[in-house]
Design a protein around this motif. Structure first.
Motif, PDB file in Angstrom:
ATOM      1  N   ASP A  34     -32.519 -33.454 -47.433  1.00 24.77           N
ATOM      2  CA  ASP A  34     -31.203 -33.198 -46.847  1.00 24.77           C
ATOM      3  C   ASP A  34     -30.168 -34.252 -47.229  1.00 24.77           C
ATOM      4  O   ASP A  34     -29.062 -34.260 -46.708  1.00 24.77           O
ATOM      5  N   GLY A  35     -30.554 -35.156 -48.132  1.00 22.10           N
ATOM      6  CA  GLY A  35     -29.630 -36.173 -48.607  1.00 22.10           C
ATOM      7  C   GLY A  35     -29.668 -37.487 -47.851  1.00 22.10           C
ATOM      8  O   GLY A  35     -28.973 -38.444 -48.229  1.00 22.10           O
ATOM      9  N   THR A  36     -30.461 -37.579 -46.791  1.00 19.47           N
ATOM     10  CA  THR A  36     -30.543 -38.821 -46.023  1.00 19.47           C
ATOM     11  C   THR A  36     -31.107 -39.945 -46.876  1.00 19.47           C
ATOM     12  O   THR A  36     -32.200 -39.805 -47.443  1.00 19.47           O
ATOM     13  N   PRO A  37     -30.396 -41.074 -46.980  1.00 19.71           N
ATOM     14  CA  PRO A  37     -30.914 -42.185 -47.794  1.00 19.71           C
ATOM     15  C   PRO A  37     -32.015 -42.944 -47.063  1.00 19.71           C
ATOM     16  O   PRO A  37     -31.939 -43.169 -45.852  1.00 19.71           O
ATOM     17  N   ILE A  38     -33.041 -43.319 -47.801  1.00 17.26           N
ATOM     18  CA  ILE A  38     -34.142 -44.114 -47.252  1.00 17.26           C
ATOM     19  C   ILE A  38     -34.519 -45.174 -48.272  1.00 17.26           C
ATOM     20  O   ILE A  38     -34.074 -45.137 -49.431  1.00 17.26           O
TER      21      ILE A  38
END
Length: 198
Positions: A34-38
């Motif tokens: 979903d595009g969440t940066p980690i």
């Protein structure tokens, strides 16, 4: 009973070459589906509280699927065991995300050498709120690459037969699946690392 065929001499040579590759740089920056940066990085001694909070946040079902047993809270002995990494024969890589301006652990992948020095056992755990977003795939890919680079030729895991998420993840990476001959409620997944990297 052997979990998988013993590697050929050629396979051992291929795996051994990864010992001489350049050290990968951490932390690894990635994005979920979903595009969440980690970020993904090796577990460090001062990560103990992160690991405790992560385990306490798992649902009873997620704990049972990961540890193949039930417990209400992680014991100090279990935390000690999970924190015991040497970044060679035993290693762990945690996934971190920022939530409400706070860095939290949202997943972990780890491996540990077995009695056969060419093989390792692996485990992937993802926090309940972060499942089905591609994190397990990122953690497993990193784990496979690191284990192969360290010279392991085979990777395996023992999982609950009801763990559909792990079955799908293992199939995605080409693990071979078989019933555990000692426990019909469990399955054994095994992967030839040399073949995966070739």
């Amino acid at each position: 009973m052997a979990l998988s065929p013993r590697p050929s001499e050629a396979a051992r040579d291929l795996c051994a070459r990864f010992l001489h590759t350049a050290q990968r740089e951490f932390p690894l920056k990635a994005s979920l589906a979903d595009g969440t940066p980690i970020i993904i990085r090796p577990l460090q001694p001062d990560d103990r509280q992160l690991e405790i909070d992560f385990l306490r946040g798992l649902s009873p079902r997620s704990r049972r699927l990961r540890f193949l047993c039930d417990f209400k809270q992680p014991s100090e002995a279990l935390i000690d065991q999970l924190m015991d990494v040497d970044h060679d024969h035993r290693d762990a890589f945690i996934a971190l995300a920022t939530v409400d301006d706070r860095l939290i652990e949202i997943g972990v992948g780890r491996y540990c050498a077995t009695d056969d020095a060419s093989a390792c056992e692996c485990a992937i755990t993802v926090a309940d709120d972060w499942q089905h977003r591609g994190l397990g795939t990122l953690l497993m890919r990193n784990l496979i690459e690191e284990a192969a680079r360290r010279g392991f030729c085979h990777m395996m895991s023992v999982d609950a037969a009801s763990n559909r998420a792990m079955q799908a993840l293992a199939a995605h990476f080409g693990f071979r699946r078989q019933l555990d001959p000692l426990d019909p409620t469990q399955v054994i997944h095994s992967l030839d690392l040399a073949a995966w990297r070739s």
